[in-house]
Every structure is written in C-alpha cells, then in structure tokens.
Scaffold this motif. Structure first.
Motif, mmCIF file in Angstrom:
data_model
loop_
_atom_site.group_PDB
_atom_site.id
_atom_site.type_symbol
_atom_site.label_atom_id
_atom_site.label_comp_id
_atom_site.label_asym_id
_atom_site.label_seq_id
_atom_site.Cartn_x
_atom_site.Cartn_y
_atom_site.Cartn_z
ATOM 1 N N PRO A 150 0.823 -1.228 0.000
ATOM 2 C CA PRO A 150 0.000 0.000 0.000
ATOM 3 C C PRO A 150 0.852 1.271 0.000
ATOM 4 O O PRO A 150 0.453 2.290 -0.578
ATOM 5 C CB PRO A 150 -0.801 -0.113 1.302
ATOM 6 N N TYR A 151 2.029 1.216 0.613
ATOM 7 C CA TYR A 151 2.902 2.386 0.652
ATOM 8 C C TYR A 151 3.587 2.620 -0.693
ATOM 9 O O TYR A 151 3.863 3.759 -1.060
ATOM 10 C CB TYR A 151 3.933 2.245 1.775
ATOM 11 N N VAL A 152 3.876 1.528 -1.428
ATOM 12 C CA VAL A 152 4.421 1.683 -2.774
ATOM 13 C C VAL A 152 3.398 2.404 -3.644
ATOM 14 O O VAL A 152 3.711 3.387 -4.326
ATOM 15 C CB VAL A 152 4.761 0.304 -3.384
ATOM 16 N N LEU A 153 2.158 1.924 -3.578
ATOM 17 C CA LEU A 153 1.098 2.504 -4.405
ATOM 18 C C LEU A 153 0.858 3.964 -4.024
ATOM 19 O O LEU A 153 0.716 4.832 -4.895
ATOM 20 C CB LEU A 153 -0.197 1.694 -4.250
ATOM 21 N N ALA A 154 0.845 4.234 -2.711
ATOM 22 C CA ALA A 154 0.585 5.606 -2.262
ATOM 23 C C ALA A 154 1.745 6.527 -2.616
ATOM 24 O O ALA A 154 1.533 7.684 -2.992
ATOM 25 C CB ALA A 154 0.332 5.624 -0.762
ATOM 26 N N GLY A 155 2.976 6.040 -2.516
ATOM 27 C CA GLY A 155 4.142 6.840 -2.860
ATOM 28 C C GLY A 155 4.109 7.235 -4.329
ATOM 29 O O GLY A 155 4.532 8.333 -4.710
ATOM 30 N N TYR A 156 3.567 6.333 -5.149
ATOM 31 C CA TYR A 156 3.462 6.597 -6.585
ATOM 32 C C TYR A 156 2.325 7.561 -6.882
ATOM 33 O O TYR A 156 2.462 8.488 -7.669
ATOM 34 C CB TYR A 156 3.211 5.271 -7.298
ATOM 35 N N ARG A 157 1.190 7.327 -6.187
ATOM 36 C CA ARG A 157 -0.015 8.103 -6.513
ATOM 37 C C ARG A 157 0.019 9.507 -5.929
ATOM 38 O O ARG A 157 -0.526 10.429 -6.525
ATOM 39 C CB ARG A 157 -1.253 7.368 -6.001
ATOM 40 N N SER A 158 0.628 9.652 -4.738
ATOM 41 C CA SER A 158 0.654 11.009 -4.170
ATOM 42 C C SER A 158 2.060 11.373 -3.701
ATOM 43 O O SER A 158 2.380 11.246 -2.520
ATOM 44 C CB SER A 158 -0.355 11.145 -3.031
ATOM 45 N N PRO A 159 2.889 11.824 -4.644
ATOM 46 C CA PRO A 159 4.285 12.153 -4.329
ATOM 47 C C PRO A 159 4.420 13.207 -3.234
ATOM 48 O O PRO A 159 5.368 13.159 -2.440
ATOM 49 C CB PRO A 159 4.837 12.696 -5.646
ATOM 50 N N ALA A 160 3.452 14.116 -3.137
ATOM 51 C CA ALA A 160 3.578 15.214 -2.170
ATOM 52 C C ALA A 160 3.515 14.703 -0.735
ATOM 53 O O ALA A 160 3.993 15.363 0.188
ATOM 54 C CB ALA A 160 2.482 16.244 -2.410
ATOM 55 N N ASP A 161 2.934 13.499 -0.538
ATOM 56 C CA ASP A 161 2.767 12.982 0.821
ATOM 57 C C ASP A 161 3.948 12.147 1.292
ATOM 58 O O ASP A 161 3.840 11.447 2.297
ATOM 59 C CB ASP A 161 1.500 12.116 0.900
ATOM 60 N N ILE A 162 5.056 12.199 0.580
ATOM 61 C CA ILE A 162 6.128 11.240 0.844
ATOM 62 C C ILE A 162 6.613 11.275 2.297
ATOM 63 O O ILE A 162 6.881 10.226 2.892
ATOM 64 C CB ILE A 162 7.293 11.428 -0.170
ATOM 65 N N GLU A 163 6.670 12.480 2.880
ATOM 66 C CA GLU A 163 7.176 12.541 4.264
ATOM 67 C C GLU A 163 6.218 11.865 5.239
ATOM 68 O O GLU A 163 6.639 11.150 6.136
ATOM 69 C CB GLU A 163 7.418 13.995 4.680
ATOM 70 N N THR A 164 4.925 12.110 5.060
ATOM 71 C CA THR A 164 3.925 11.457 5.918
ATOM 72 C C THR A 164 3.965 9.952 5.728
ATOM 73 O O THR A 164 3.903 9.176 6.690
ATOM 74 C CB THR A 164 2.513 11.975 5.567
ATOM 75 N N LEU A 165 4.070 9.516 4.471
ATOM 76 C CA LEU A 165 4.099 8.081 4.196
ATOM 77 C C LEU A 165 5.312 7.444 4.860
ATOM 78 O O LEU A 165 5.236 6.361 5.441
ATOM 79 C CB LEU A 165 4.145 7.825 2.690
ATOM 80 N N ASP A 166 6.443 8.141 4.770
ATOM 81 C CA ASP A 166 7.666 7.620 5.381
ATOM 82 C C ASP A 166 7.494 7.494 6.889
ATOM 83 O O ASP A 166 7.841 6.478 7.485
ATOM 84 C CB ASP A 166 8.833 8.552 5.038
ATOM 85 N N ASN A 167 6.904 8.528 7.512
ATOM 86 C CA ASN A 167 6.672 8.481 8.960
ATOM 87 C C ASN A 167 5.707 7.358 9.331
ATOM 88 O O ASN A 167 5.960 6.586 10.258
ATOM 89 C CB ASN A 167 6.108 9.821 9.444
ATOM 90 N N ASP A 168 4.610 7.237 8.591
ATOM 91 C CA ASP A 168 3.607 6.237 8.937
ATOM 92 C C ASP A 168 4.132 4.824 8.728
ATOM 93 O O ASP A 168 3.815 3.909 9.487
ATOM 94 C CB ASP A 168 2.330 6.456 8.110
#
Lengths: 333, 294
Positions: free
Chosen positions: B105-123
């Motif tokens: 899910p994080y791979v898909l989200a990292g691809y779909r919403s690049p602007a959220d990368i810091e939040t995704l990394d933290n989560d």
C-alpha cells in the motif's frame, strides 16, 4: 403546557460508553463520568491508594479501576461497542476485563462485530490496559481498534492486545472468517497537526494468496499478542523486557558447559526458571525499542503459556504492582 | 441412474465450461484494443524497469533474507539432512503475503501522491514495529535514494526530460521529481525522516515513468528474487532450482494476484497478515550464527 425535564437529555447510544478521570483540586483523582449503554457495561470498584508512593512524588493518591464487560459475556454478531476514555494529568487508570472477550458466530461473514476504543492521555497520566485475550469462536467476523492520543513524552501507556485461536477444547483452530485488531498511538504538535507514532495492525482474513488455511499460516501457535509500553511510569518495565530479551539464549547456540555459573543470584534463578517454562509452554517472543516505545510480540501454543509469560515478567519486574496495585494484574492470574 | 453427487458435479462442470467460454470470448474481443493493464507504455518505461530490475542495482538487497534465515533456524528439518525446500516454499508464500499487506500500500501511495512522501515515510516507520525489519527497509530505501541522486537525477529531473518524445500522461511529473529532491534534502536536516524503501520505491518509479502496475509487480518480484537468492546462499536450493522458482507460473500468478488484491488498499489498512513473521524477523537478532542482516 409543556413539561421541561430538569435533567439533560440522554445522548447515549447503544454500545457507547465514556470514562472520564479528572482531578478534584488539590490532588484527588475522581471518576467524573462513567456512562454506558447496552450491550456495554462498565463497573468501577472503589479506587485504591497505590501500594508504594513516595512522598512529594508526582504519583496520584488514588488509582482507579474500571472493568469492561459485555452482557452475556461476549460480543454477538453485529454488536458495536464504542468506548471513549480520557485521563487528566496526574491520574492513573487500570482497565480490565472479567474473562476472555468471546466473539460469537456470525450468520454472514459480512456482518462484522466491532469494538472501538479511543483513549486520550494527558501529559502525566498513565493507563494500564491488561485485558484477558479476545477469543473469537469459529465462523466469526470481528474488528477492533484501540486508538491512543498522547500528549508529549510524559503520557504513560501499558497496553496488551492478544487473541486466541478459539475454543480449542472444541477443536477450533483459527476457524474464523475474519479478525482485525488495530492499535495506534497518535500525538499532536503545537500547531495541532497529528502525527502517527505507532501502528500495530493485525489482519487475519482470507486474503494474501497464500493458498493456505489460516491455521497453517499461524505455524502451530494458538495465541498471538502485542504489548505496548511507553512513558516514564513504565520505563523500568520496558527496560526489563529489553534486558531479558537480550539475555535469551542464542538460537542454535550450544552449551559447552563453560558458561554455567555455580552461584545464581535470585534474579538469575528466576530468569532460568522463566526460560525453562517458556520452552515447555512453546512460547516465543521478541522485543524492540522503536520510536520511544518498547514493543513486545509474543506467541504460544496455549493461552496459559502467554499468560504465564506476561505475569512472570511483569511480576518479577514489580513496578506495575507497586504503583497500580495487584489488581492491575488480575487478568493474568 | 445419476446420483445427486454426480448431478452436482455435472452442473459444476457446465458452469465452469460456460465461464471459460465467456472468458475466451472476452479475451478475443479485447485483442483488438491493446489495453492490457501491465503493457509498458513506451520503451523509455521498459528501459527504466530494466534498470530497477537489474540485480546489479546497488541497494544491498543481497545482505537481507527478510526473516528466511531465522525461519530456517526455527524449523530445523527432523532428520538433520532432510531437504528444507518444502519449508522454504511455505516461507516464500508467507513472506510475499506479508510484504503485500504491509508494504505494497505504501508503494502505491508513494506513486499516486508524491507530495505525501514525508507522511508516508513516517507512517511506514510507525507501522514497522521491529528493529530488524526497520533496519533492512531503511538501508535499502537510503540506497535507492542515493542511486537516484548520483545516477538517475541528471537524466530524469524535469529540465533534462523536457522533450516532446515523452509520454505526457502524468501532468504532475515534475512535481514528483521535486518531491523526491526535497525529500532527500529534508533527510539530511531532520532526524524524523527515515527513508523507507516502500514509499520511495513508489515515488522513484513514478519519476522514472514506470507504469504503476509494473512498479508494484517489480517490487514484489524483487522481494521474491532476494529471498530466493538468500535461499541459494543458505544452501536450501541450487541456482537452477532458484531460477525455476522465479520462472514458475505459480509465482507469476501469486504476484499478479497480490497486486490485484492490494490495488485499492489504503495505507491506513496496511497491516500484518502473518503475525508469526514479526517473531521470526524480530528473533533474527537472537541467532547464534548469522550470514544475513535480517
């Protein structure tokens, strides 16, 4: 002429409950609010003073206890329980259950029973949540979430979440449709922006393309659990888990007889006994210190194995019983 | 003369044949329009995919067994000389299932919403409750970021790719590259950023213009390749057997199925589907002898 009730209108909804622990000035913690609606039931016995309290310490004078119960001793298909808990600064709460939380059979896998708990911990508050395990019977669908909101580094939390394979006496072995349990810890910065500190999400369902039954996926274990420790009140317990994990014998190592000590200290003796019991109980565990938490994962062949492990560890270390009373460990007896 | 049982099986067979006929018809119709989901849109995307699929990509993946080494230590064969191959096959399935439920899910989200990368990394960091797994994920994520900075950035940054030959299906393409650049700058300044592999994999494949399905497939395939390669070095199987496992239609179907299954899953719903995996990976530190870092 209409009659206006002098009492506030009841806003309680089925399955909703609230626990508010506040401080009555100058320093008496009181349960400001304990309310609940069927099928949830909350029982709050009289608060007890902590067995050990240093003078001039920050510890409150009283420790409150609340039992989380459900009518009928379990959760029926379609039930939804929604509990909100808030702890003010300098309060301590013990949350307990009376026996395992039984999840009863659902007529349809899409009818999921739910339990949701939202806990707000002020800085300086401490919660011990050591319930009995959840016991989902065969053909059940259950989803629970425990969401904790902490205020800075000073909120202390000791929460356990464990689940069993069902009624093993009836031959049930993870014959469930679905089981989900989510534990999250959140904090907010000064600007009010929420930040996730920890997420522990267990998902047992038919997905995953393993082509294996759920029971095969569990590698022979009947119990899985997570213990979350955080904050100054549980710092020494957390350190104890890390130290004991470090002291576990190496897997695949051989005993050449040269490491055996003749005189064991009482602590080492208890350690040897506990490790022997872990072996006979088929209990495996690991501990990790990440992001200001100590996370303990454990699994065992039978429920008692995990119960023994948790009780031995927490009792041997001693700080929980000293600052919350023996009652905090009631579910591990 | 027919018993209810054979009647039932005949009915099942008819239903099955009808379904296959329908399936074949729909495939026949679909052949006119080549829109198979995983078709690479351009040779540039194929090129990027080959770069990322190369075992020489310096991520250091060979140093990690993702729990295989610990799993084998917990499952000693009962005569010590018995083959560990059957238990390896179980592990590979469980390991892929875990990766798909926790990291995909994080791979898909990292691809779909690049602007959220810091939040995704933290989560993702908050959701990895195990020192060993965390170390492995961060080491490979940082390595991927380094590869991007030192090798790909000059080719793929917005100014370098400002030519007409590029497929313009992603209008915020430059946004993704900028998000990646600012993330790697922030990594040096903040100790709250970890650089985990999964969200970065999504973001880097986005910048490299790899189609999302291919990126997700490659993420799972690379993991399978790493685990299989670890098995070769742990003397579970030989190199030819290893290639046979990787080439098998069973693995193909499994990866395709996992991508399909996780396609809509939100990062909030990522979680552990094989709880015993946390124990195997976490207890890797307790092994007496180790040849891998995880």
């Amino acid at each position: 002429m209409s009659f206006t009730s002098p009492f506030a209108a009841s806003t309680a909804k089925a399955g909703y409950g609230t626990i508010e622990l506040a401080v009555l000035p100058p320093d008496t913690p009181v349960l400001r609010n304990v309310s609940y609606q069927y099928p949830l039931k909350l029982v709050a016995p009289d608060p007890l003073p902590p067995p050990e309290r240093k003078p001039n310490s920050n510890a409150p004078r009283l420790v409150h206890t609340v039992f989380l119960l459900t009518y009928g001793g379990g959760i029926v298909a379609g039930d939804a329980i929604n509990l909100s808990v808030s702890l003010e600064d300098r309060t301590r709460l013990v949350l307990l259950t009376q026996g395992s939380t039984k999840i009863f059979k659902t007529p349809d896998p899409i009818l999921i029973s739910r339990q949701h708990m939202e806990v707000k911990l002020a800085a300086g508050a401490a919660l011990v949540y050591l319930p009995d395990p959840v016991q989902p019977f065969a053909q059940t669908a259950f989803s629970q979430s425990q969401i904790y909101h902490v205020d800075g580094e000073q909120s202390s939390l000791c929460a356990c979440d464990w689940v069993t394979s069902g009624r093993s006496a009836r031959g049930e072995n993870w014959d469930i449709h679905e089981y989900k349990s989510r534990n999250e810890v959140w904090t907010s910065d000064q600007a009010g922006k929420k930040r996730l500190l920890l997420r522990d999400n267990l998902i047992l369902d038919k997905h995953g393309r393993t082509g294996m039954q759920l029971s095969e996926r569990m590698d022979g274990y009947s119990v899985f659990g997570t213990l979350i420790l955080r904050g100054p009140v549980f710092a020494s317990l957390a350190q104890y888990f890390m130290d004991e994990f470090e002291a576990l014998p190496r897997i695949g190592g051989r005993d050449w007889g040269d490491s055996a000590q003749l005189e064991l200290s009482p602590k080492e003796q208890r350690r040897v006994q506990r490790q022997a019991r872990e072996k006979t109980d088929g209990l495996d565990w690991s501990a990790a210190n990440v992001r200001g938490f100590v996370l303990v994962k454990f699994a065992s062949r039978e429920v008692e194995g995990s119960r023994n492990f948790l009780r031995d560890m927490i009792t041997d270390e001693g700080s929980v019983a000293a600052s919350f009373g023996e009652r905090a460990l009631l579910c591990l007896k | 003369m027919t018993t209810p049982d054979s009647q039932q099986s005949l009915e099942d067979e008819i239903a099955d044949l009808e379904r296959r006929l329908q399936d074949a018809r729909s495939r026949l119709n679909a052949e006119d329009v080549p829109v198979a989901p995983s078709t690479l849109t351009s040779e540039a995307a194929l090129h990027a995919l080959l770069l990322l699929a190369d075992s020489a990509l310096p991520l250091g993946s060979f140093a990690f067994s993702s729990g295989l080494e610990s799993y084998l230590a917990h499952h000693k064969p009962s005569p010590p000389f018995a083959s560990q191959l059957p238990s390896f096959n179980v592990f590979l399935r469980l390991s892929l299932s875990t990766l798909a439920s926790t990291a995909l899910p994080y791979v898909l989200a990292g691809y779909r919403s690049p602007a959220d990368i810091e939040t995704l990394d933290n989560d993702f960091d908050a959701s990895t409750p195990c020192t060993v797994a965390r170390r492995a994920s961060i080491a490979q994520g940082r390595a991927l970021l380094t590869v991007w900075e030192r090798s790909y950035q000059t080719q793929y940054s917005p100014t370098a790719t400002d030519n007409a030959s590029r497929d313009d299906s992603f209008p915020q393409e430059s946004g993704a590259a900028e998000a990646l650049t600012s993330f790697s700058t922030a990594l040096r300044k903040s100790d709250l950023i970890n650089a985990h592999l999964a969200p970065l994999w999504g973001l880097v494949t986005r910048v490299l213009d790899v189609p999302l399905r291919a990126a997700a497939y490659l993420f799972l395939f690379s993991h399978a390749r790493t685990v299989v390669s670890a098995a070769v070095r742990a003397s579970v199987m030989g190199p030819y057997q290893a290639q046979a496992v990787l080439a098998s239609t069973e693995l193909q179907d499994r990866i395709r199925g996992l991508v399909e299954e996780g396609w809509e899953r939100e990062v909030e719903d990522a979680g552990q589907s094989v709880p015993v995996m946390d124990l195997w990976v976490g207890r890797h530190e307790k092994l007496y002898s180790r040849i891998f870092n995880s």
